[in-house]
Motif scaffolding. Structure first.
Motif, short mmCIF file in Angstrom:
data_model
loop_
_atom_site.label_atom_id
_atom_site.label_comp_id
_atom_site.label_asym_id
_atom_site.label_seq_id
_atom_site.Cartn_x
_atom_site.Cartn_y
_atom_site.Cartn_z
N ALA A 66 8.26 12.58 6.02
CA ALA A 66 8.10 12.87 4.60
C ALA A 66 8.66 11.73 3.77
CB ALA A 66 8.81 14.16 4.24
N CYS A 67 8.01 11.46 2.66
CA CYS A 67 8.44 10.39 1.75
C CYS A 67 9.76 10.78 1.09
CB CYS A 67 7.36 10.19 0.69
SG CYS A 67 7.87 9.11 -0.66
N PRO A 68 10.73 9.86 1.02
CA PRO A 68 12.03 10.19 0.41
C PRO A 68 11.89 10.41 -1.10
CG PRO A 68 11.91 7.86 0.88
CD PRO A 68 10.69 8.48 1.49
N GLN A 69 10.77 9.99 -1.66
CA GLN A 69 10.59 10.09 -3.11
C GLN A 69 9.79 11.34 -3.49
OE1 GLN A 69 10.58 6.21 -5.17
NE2 GLN A 69 8.49 6.74 -5.76
N CYS A 70 8.72 11.66 -2.71
CA CYS A 70 7.84 12.76 -3.11
C CYS A 70 7.54 13.75 -1.99
CB CYS A 70 6.53 12.21 -3.67
SG CYS A 70 5.42 11.60 -2.37
N ARG A 71 8.08 13.55 -0.80
CA ARG A 71 7.91 14.41 0.38
C ARG A 71 6.51 14.39 1.00
NH1 ARG A 71 11.49 19.84 -0.67
NH2 ARG A 71 13.08 18.84 -1.95
N GLU A 72 5.58 13.57 0.39
CA GLU A 72 4.27 13.44 1.05
C GLU A 72 4.44 12.56 2.29
OE1 GLU A 72 1.37 15.05 0.39
OE2 GLU A 72 2.60 16.19 -1.02
N LYS A 73 3.34 12.40 3.01
CA LYS A 73 3.42 11.72 4.31
C LYS A 73 3.60 10.20 4.17
CE LYS A 73 0.69 11.53 8.54
NZ LYS A 73 -0.62 11.89 9.09
N LEU A 74 4.53 9.67 4.93
CA LEU A 74 4.71 8.21 4.97
C LEU A 74 3.72 7.59 5.94
CD1 LEU A 74 8.60 7.63 5.07
CD2 LEU A 74 7.04 7.26 3.15
N LEU A 75 3.26 6.40 5.59
CA LEU A 75 2.41 5.64 6.50
C LEU A 75 3.11 4.31 6.79
CD1 LEU A 75 -1.00 6.21 4.68
CD2 LEU A 75 -0.10 7.44 6.67
N SER A 76 2.63 3.61 7.80
CA SER A 76 3.21 2.30 8.03
C SER A 76 2.11 1.25 8.13
CB SER A 76 4.08 2.28 9.29
OG SER A 76 3.28 2.10 10.41
N ALA A 77 2.45 0.05 7.81
CA ALA A 77 1.51 -1.07 7.89
C ALA A 77 2.33 -2.30 8.25
CB ALA A 77 0.82 -1.27 6.55
N ARG A 78 1.63 -3.33 8.67
CA ARG A 78 2.33 -4.58 8.95
C ARG A 78 1.97 -5.60 7.87
NH1 ARG A 78 5.09 -3.91 13.39
NH2 ARG A 78 5.91 -6.01 13.18
N GLY A 79 2.89 -6.47 7.60
CA GLY A 79 2.63 -7.44 6.54
C GLY A 79 3.37 -8.75 6.77
N VAL A 80 2.92 -9.75 6.02
CA VAL A 80 3.57 -11.06 6.03
C VAL A 80 4.25 -11.23 4.69
CG1 VAL A 80 3.20 -13.55 6.15
CG2 VAL A 80 1.75 -12.01 7.49
N GLU A 81 5.54 -11.50 4.72
CA GLU A 81 6.26 -11.69 3.46
C GLU A 81 5.86 -13.03 2.86
OE1 GLU A 81 10.55 -12.08 3.67
OE2 GLU A 81 10.42 -12.93 1.67
N VAL A 82 5.34 -13.01 1.63
CA VAL A 82 4.93 -14.26 0.98
C VAL A 82 5.77 -14.56 -0.27
CG1 VAL A 82 2.58 -14.36 1.87
CG2 VAL A 82 3.07 -12.99 -0.17
N GLY A 83 6.47 -13.53 -0.75
CA GLY A 83 7.31 -13.76 -1.92
C GLY A 83 8.44 -12.76 -1.96
N GLN A 84 9.50 -13.15 -2.66
CA GLN A 84 10.59 -12.20 -2.85
C GLN A 84 11.19 -12.43 -4.23
OE1 GLN A 84 13.68 -12.01 0.19
NE2 GLN A 84 14.42 -10.07 -0.62
N MET A 122 21.92 -13.86 -13.46
CA MET A 122 20.82 -14.61 -12.85
C MET A 122 19.91 -13.79 -11.94
SD MET A 122 22.84 -18.09 -11.78
CE MET A 122 21.47 -18.63 -10.75
N GLY A 123 18.70 -14.26 -11.80
CA GLY A 123 17.77 -13.76 -10.79
C GLY A 123 17.12 -14.94 -10.10
N CYS A 124 16.62 -14.73 -8.86
CA CYS A 124 15.86 -15.80 -8.22
C CYS A 124 14.59 -15.21 -7.62
CB CYS A 124 16.69 -16.55 -7.19
SG CYS A 124 17.09 -15.59 -5.75
N TYR A 125 13.57 -16.05 -7.56
CA TYR A 125 12.22 -15.56 -7.32
C TYR A 125 11.46 -16.62 -6.53
CZ TYR A 125 14.01 -13.26 -11.53
OH TYR A 125 14.82 -12.61 -12.42
N GLY A 126 11.14 -16.32 -5.27
CA GLY A 126 10.49 -17.33 -4.42
C GLY A 126 9.10 -16.94 -3.97
N ILE A 127 8.28 -17.97 -3.75
CA ILE A 127 6.98 -17.77 -3.10
C ILE A 127 6.81 -18.88 -2.07
CG2 ILE A 127 4.46 -17.89 -3.36
CD1 ILE A 127 4.70 -16.64 -6.08
N GLY A 128 6.49 -18.50 -0.85
CA GLY A 128 6.17 -19.49 0.18
C GLY A 128 4.71 -19.87 0.03
N VAL A 129 4.47 -21.13 -0.37
CA VAL A 129 3.09 -21.52 -0.64
C VAL A 129 2.30 -21.65 0.67
CG1 VAL A 129 1.60 -23.19 -1.80
CG2 VAL A 129 3.85 -22.71 -2.73
#
Lengths: 566, 566
Positions: free
Chosen positions: B391-409, B437-444
């Motif tokens: 269950a989703c910690p925010q709304c209790r609906e079903k959580l799903l999973s996916a895979r991803g490549v981090e391109v920015g943070q 301060m904040g910092c913000y990156g993107i891997g080109v």
């Protein structure tokens, strides 16, 4: 951009460390800041200029059939060992190693990397010519970095490398680059001259330096007042006047010449023209002691001399060496009677008749010395410095001199790197051939700095429009007058809509501060919105380059600005 | 561009060293070449893609009120010593020294350099906020560089730094960047998700990673099927079902459980649900031995655990340590009777009734164990791994999973660096305040590689139009048929005039080779000019993404192409 948000901290004082105008003004206009010796941050205004120069470079490179790529900055030592430069480059090559202890360097130039790459990928003559360029940081661990962006340790370069089948192909690549460089610096709005430069590798007209003309330039250029001849003074050729002298050789005699240390002393003492004297200079060329002869009124060009001697180190010989080899002191050296010492002479020396030279004896000179009769010269070369006022070696008209900042160089490499890195291709007959290479650099930061050296006044920078960080600044005289602020902002917004790059100086500052910053940063045009003019429906437009001020009707200001920017 | 002149050497074979699809296809399409481990050359086609991504980034950064500058790549050690990171960064910081022996590093990130710069120049609240970015090479001396551009030692990043007066200002900068990143990856044509990420510094929703969804992605994302909740699995929160169990505590008893090494063994042997078991895991957290309790069917999330324990190193305890502290072997560990050992538990543990756990005695477990009655827990945290299907910690609906490549943070830094580097300003009351301060990156390069991970098939890359190196390739079937060559070249020239980025494959190659290269390089559209269609006044247009082929009248081909590129 609103000035209140712009990161452009201007300075009123000239930073103590900044020796030249471009360094001073780049610092004062808030365009660069030093992070470490020879390592600078390009602040937003400077970066806008840099991007404009890079865009112009890209357009001209692409138009000349070049392809942009991006090579690494960190190079493995193996490639530099293969070319042999790992050993000979010296301390300026900034070396490092990785966590496994493997050796690398920060690339000062990319012949090794690109020749290895192209050699590995290109197989056939059908794939040539290939012209590849990049724009990126380069590194040179200077002993004494200085002059701001002129001699940094980290700097931005465009470097292009051409790969051709043969020398004819290289000539065509070279010609294309010569024209592209011409276009680039013209489009940057700079006054410049391509000059013939030193090229140890191939010689002849195989290298040109592109010099932005500026009084403060570090390089002296010799150029002809009539023809196209122009060369760096370091390698400028000289004209040889071979008109025979109508004078019979006299009898050689020794004269007492006390206190004659210089040619001028000697000529004055003997009441002769300095042209009649023969200067003998002692050099240490690597391990060899060399006696260099030149007419007394001329200067030796040590670059040309070094190239002809083909030595690695060339220095004036120390007094002890002179004593040891000639048994006399400097100031009284001459070629007569000298044995077992290499004697080289400038081309004018054999033409001397009844010259005066040192007697290899303290306070004595010889008169009526005649080359051939009194001494023998093994080697005669053009080794003297060309000077303004002389005759052009090409057309005999008068040579002039100017100073310049080198912003680009084009260079025929030939097969130097294709040989060491093994870059070969198969020709039409299936035979392996070495690729014939050229390399072509532009210092991007140097171009920006040179633009300032050439275009500035006591108040600040005067940017050529094509590379100005912004075109126009709109300055309300008082930030407290809402009608001025509103009128100024409207003009600013309208300019943006038209695609004019404008800054609105909305800061709560006195008008004097805003005007001083506008002049310092060097916006080509300034629109001043003041109470009096505004009451008449007008604004003031100041042309930075000329200082000219015009009152323009509010309804005409946009078209006026657009016309001026064309 | 004519293919005969293009420097894009394609490969038929998959290079042995390339483990992931993007690395394989970038190599095979002639887009990158390795110069050293983790150090790559971007060949012309890749560099075109990179420039398009950088242009999109620049436009969105500028639109969000950011100013571009260029900081040095070579950083003096002093700045990193001031922040304390010179000492703690470890071997990944690529260090070097200059000819004078002074220490430097190649910047992996620029908090030190930019905070020092801004702190030195900005004086007043009136000059804030300030948002500064750059796009340049970054360095990380990875122990084991791999996956091509995904984990290199030299890589290209966009990094932005925001400087605000207070946390409210930071929130606004962060919001602007969240939106800008959303725009950037949307404009790059990528399927992506921003996920809540780990932020040790501030915690909470103070960091998001932008993940390009791809089966091969190195990161697992947990996201809700119904609401907006999405987080990296490493930090995904879990839902806690606090429904009371309707079961009376039974009497604790010891049972003989031979060969029950795993929870499944145990549950099967005792015929109970794994949910009824209690797993006790032994960890070494820096110098401390810690017993970690979690429901038997759950997994410990070591990132969350490590953050809660606030330790530098966290490892499973070795058998000798378990023997030493508990006098038993792994597999039979439990909390009952344990003294003087730190016990931490997942939030579900206190809710267990009549659980089964290890008896700290080989081959024995305890039944009817009840937390509180049979053992005491000092610390209860959310330390378990969230899994798809929960269950989703925010709304209790079903959580799903996916895979991803981090391109920015994007990341809220707070005052961490402004404190250590002394970046202060004067507020409205003339009082000194730390910038927030904040910092913000993107891997080109990472974005380019992720685009390939997400968009490819067995034949090669399928570029999104907005970042494709070229839009169209025009392929004459036979280079020997002059009418085909002429028709193809005319289409190519007409496309160039219209501003369409086109390649004319004029190589003397078999059609199969040209088609294979077109698919491999991944041009969005291919126009094939063949004898049969041409005789009918038609050409063939192939849509790379769908494989769809259409016959288009010659007179309509330009408008057809323009429509498809919209």
């Amino acid at each position: 951009m609103k000035a209140s948000q712009m990161f452009a901290p201007t300075l009123r004082e000239v930073p103590a460390e900044a020796e030249i105008v471009s360094h001073q003004l780049l610092m004062r206009a808030g365009m660069i800041r030093k992070t470490a010796a020879g390592v600078y941050t390009y602040m937003p205004l400077a970066w806008r200029v840099m991007k404009k120069i890079m865009d112009i470079i890209r357009e001209e490179m692409d138009a000349a059939g070049c392809q942009e790529l991006m090579l690494p900055i960190v190079h493995p030592a193996e490639l530099w060992q293969q070319s042999g430069r790992w050993q000979v480059y010296g301390d300026e090559l900034w070396r490092l190693h990785d966590r496994h202890g493997r050796d690398f360097c920060l690339g000062p130039t990319h012949e090794e990397v690109i020749t290895d790459l192209v050699g590995g990928e290109i197989k056939s003559y059908k794939q040539l010519p290939l012209r590849l360029y990049q724009i990126q940081n380069k590194y040179r661990d200077e002993r004494r970095p200085r002059f701001g962006l002129m001699r940094g340790r980290e700097f931005i370069m465009k470097d292009m490398y051409s790969f051709d089948r043969d020398l004819a192909g290289l000539d065509e690549s070279y010609r294309l680059m010569y024209q592209a460089y011409w276009n680039i610096f013209t489009r940057c709005g700079l006054g410049f001259r391509p000059v013939v430069a030193d090229n140890g590798a191939i010689g002849g007209d195989a290298s040109h330096e592109f010099m932005v003309l500026a009084e403060s330039g570090e390089a002296e250029i010799i150029y002809c007042s009539a023809c196209s001849y122009a060369a760096s003074v370091e390698i400028a050729r000289t004209y040889l006047d071979e008109t025979p002298k109508d004078e019979a050789p006299g009898e050689r005699e020794e004269v007492y010449t006390p206190d004659c240390k210089t040619i001028d002393d000697l000529a004055g003492f003997l009441r002769i023209s300095p042209e009649k004297t023969l200067k003998a200079l002692c050099y240490q060329a690597d391990d060899q002691f060399v006696l260099v002869l030149i007419r007394g009124d001329r200067k030796v060009n040590e670059i040309k001399l070094k190239n002809r001697l083909d030595c690695i180190s060339l220095e004036m010989a120390a007094d002890e060496q002179i004593q040891k080899h000639l048994g006399t002191a400097a100031g009284f050296v001459g070629p007569v009677g000298v044995k077992n010492i290499r004697i080289v002479a400038d081309r004018e020396v054999p033409l001397l008749v009844n010259a005066v030279c040192g007697a290899n004896k303290k306070d004595y000179h010889l008169m009526n010395v005649n080359p051939g009769r009194d001494f023998t010269i093994a080697e005669t070369w053009d080794i003297r410095l060309a000077e303004a006022g002389e005759a052009c070696p090409q057309c005999r008209e008068k040579l002039l001199s100017a100073r310049g900042v080198e912003v680009g160089q084009i260079f025929k490499l030939g097969t130097k790197y294709s040989k060491s890195m093994g870059a070969k291709y198969l020709d039409e007959n299936g035979k392996e051939q070495l690729m014939v290479m050229g390399c072509y650099g532009i210092g991007v930061g140097r171009t920006m700095a040179a633009a300032i050296e050439q275009n500035h006044d006591g108040d600040g920078i005067i940017w050529p429009v094509s590379i100005a960080p912004y075109h126009v600044v709109v300055v309300p005289v008082s930030d407290r007058e809402t009608d001025q602020m509103a009128a100024a902002e409207k003009i600013y917004q309208d300019l943006l809509v038209l695609g004019v790059e404008a800054v609105f100086d909305d800061r709560k500052e006195r008008p004097g501060v805003k005007f001083k910053d506008a002049d310092l940063i060097g916006y080509p045009l300034r629109i001043t919105v003041g109470a009096k003019a505004l009451a008449e429906g007008k604004v003031e437009v100041k042309i930075r380059a000329t200082g000219e001020v015009q009152h323009v009707d509010l309804e005409n200001v946009l078209s006026f600005i657009q016309d001026r920017l064309k």
